[in-house]
Design a protein around this motif. Sequence first.
Motif, mmCIF file in Angstrom:
data_model
loop_
_atom_site.group_PDB
_atom_site.id
_atom_site.type_symbol
_atom_site.label_atom_id
_atom_site.label_comp_id
_atom_site.label_asym_id
_atom_site.label_seq_id
_atom_site.Cartn_x
_atom_site.Cartn_y
_atom_site.Cartn_z
ATOM 1 N N GLU A 8 0.831 -1.201 0.000
ATOM 2 C CA GLU A 8 0.000 0.000 0.000
ATOM 3 C C GLU A 8 0.872 1.260 0.000
ATOM 4 O OE1 GLU A 8 -4.005 -1.176 2.438
ATOM 5 O OE2 GLU A 8 -2.153 -0.942 3.590
ATOM 6 N N TYR A 11 2.421 1.830 -3.437
ATOM 7 C CA TYR A 11 1.413 2.357 -4.360
ATOM 8 C C TYR A 11 1.164 3.836 -4.080
ATOM 9 C CZ TYR A 11 0.049 -2.349 -6.006
ATOM 10 O OH TYR A 11 0.030 -3.592 -6.573
ATOM 11 N N PHE A 12 0.979 4.150 -2.816
ATOM 12 C CA PHE A 12 0.696 5.540 -2.443
ATOM 13 C C PHE A 12 1.853 6.458 -2.830
ATOM 14 C CE2 PHE A 12 1.670 8.820 0.709
ATOM 15 C CZ PHE A 12 0.625 9.687 0.460
ATOM 16 N N ILE A 39 -5.795 2.566 -3.886
ATOM 17 C CA ILE A 39 -5.710 3.844 -3.175
ATOM 18 C C ILE A 39 -7.047 4.196 -2.535
ATOM 19 C CG2 ILE A 39 -5.316 6.318 -3.441
ATOM 20 C CD1 ILE A 39 -2.776 4.651 -3.576
#
Length: 302
Positions: A8, A11-12, A39
């Motif tokens: 996560e 990705y962020f 997201i």
Amino acid sequence: MEYLETRELRYFVAVAEHLNFGRAADQLRIAQPPLSRAIRALEKRLGVQLFDRDRRGVSLTAAGATLLRDAGPALDSVAAAARRTQRAAAPKRKLVLATKAGASHELLRRLLDAHAREQDATPIDVLLCEVGEQAKLLRSGQADVAIMHRPVDDLVGFHAESLVVEGQVAIVPANHPLAQRDAVTMAEVSNVPDLPIARWPRTDGTYPDGPGPEVRTQSQLAQLVALGKTLLVIPASSRAWQWPEHVAVPVTDAPDITTVLAWPANHSTPEISALVTTALSTPLATMQLPAPVMESTPPGQR
């Protein structure tokens, strides 16, 4: 309490750095729809909005900016844990020492020689880097220890032992009038109309304002000085890398630079402790500074 997964965070960070879901997806080598869903799911789970999205594009919210500040160090820590674990399991344990190329050359040579004389000394690999990169190499686990400089380097989160305190010199083109001087002041080298002082990146990667060229590597800087485009102020021992087209002139009122041996505060090992002990017991501070490669005139005739 909600826990974040490394996937996560990656990705962020990709979206936050590009502020574009398409480019972030390309970097991550995934399709854009799964990235957008991930997201959205992260925002829902945290109960905050990380990005503002409209027809003009994507921007970080205050919550997103806060997460971005913490996400980089968190990902570095995860990567560091993996790298250190792998090195600890290696059949032949080594210490990786990061240092700026060309800086503190004589100090480094003395330190390595003294360490090699110690019984059962852990072999050391020297990792050469550019200005300001030591902190990142330590935080990511690519290096165990680093030679750094106070107050110019980022030492937040590190233990550091002082090794040498020294003055600074101005590196100027050999054919410039300043090269004839026995010494200069910071005011004099900061306001040379035809020779603006070079601008190094700050610890956050941004550059200070000024007319001088933005530089990131020493080879780039050396070329610009030789061409008469800029000058710089550096620790005296860094004169080791200067070219024949350069002259070093002492800067009388420049802040002293303290060379330190640094390592992550939460990662002290017997090998690091042994190297620190050697560094503190070796007369590094009595070393002779390298002579200038080129003097345009004898000092007494300037």
